[in-house]
Enzyme design. Structure first.
Site, PDB file in Angstrom:
ATOM      1  N   SER A  43       6.608  -7.226   0.378  1.00 57.11           N
ATOM      2  CA  SER A  43       7.152  -6.465   1.499  1.00 57.11           C
ATOM      3  C   SER A  43       6.480  -6.830   2.825  1.00 57.11           C
ATOM      4  O   SER A  43       6.960  -6.446   3.882  1.00 57.11           O
ATOM      5  CB  SER A  43       7.010  -4.959   1.253  1.00 57.11           C
ATOM      6  N   CYS A  44       5.387  -7.574   2.778  1.00 57.03           N
ATOM      7  CA  CYS A  44       4.694  -7.999   4.002  1.00 57.03           C
ATOM      8  C   CYS A  44       5.214  -9.365   4.432  1.00 57.03           C
ATOM      9  O   CYS A  44       5.385 -10.267   3.625  1.00 57.03           O
ATOM     10  CB  CYS A  44       3.187  -8.108   3.777  1.00 57.03           C
ATOM     11  N   ILE A  45       5.429  -9.513   5.722  1.00 59.13           N
ATOM     12  CA  ILE A  45       5.934 -10.779   6.259  1.00 59.13           C
ATOM     13  C   ILE A  45       4.788 -11.733   6.472  1.00 59.13           C
ATOM     14  O   ILE A  45       3.726 -11.390   6.869  1.00 59.13           O
ATOM     15  CB  ILE A  45       6.685 -10.537   7.583  1.00 59.13           C
TER      16      ILE A  45
END
Length: 102
Positions: free
Chosen positions: A100-102
């Site tokens: 979910s982290c870019i």
């Protein structure tokens, strides 16, 4: 890649996340936290333990999940780990960066 953390050579990827969780301990976590100018408190460690537990259960991690965890409210999470709380906290925890982290 190798990186010197807490006077030990640790295997990390190009973003600085540990590639072998077995190399992690609190001393390594503290060393990573210091790189982000974070002084670990009991509340920090409570969040780290929560994240590690979720990781070991193979449950996905997200800011929304943290909010619903009952471990910490979202505002405090951002205060404890400023500048990208989920990315920073998972790095300190020695676990991979969440999808979910870019």
């Amino acid at each position: 890649m190798k990186k010197l953390i807490a006077n030990r050579e640790i295997d990390v990827n190009e973003e600085g996340y540990l590639t072998d969780f077995n190399q992690w301990d609190r001393e390594i976590g503290n060393g990573i936290a210091e790189e982000s100018n974070i002084s670990m408190t009991d509340k920090h460690w409570e969040v780290i333990e929560y994240l590690q537990d979720k990781y070991h259960k193979e449950e996905p991690l997200s800011v929304r999940g943290i909010k619903k965890s009952g471990v910490i409210d979202i505002k405090e999470f951002y205060n404890l780990f400023p500048g990208g709380p989920l990315k920073i906290s998972t790095k300190i925890a020695g676990i991979p960066k969440p999808k979910s982290c870019i």
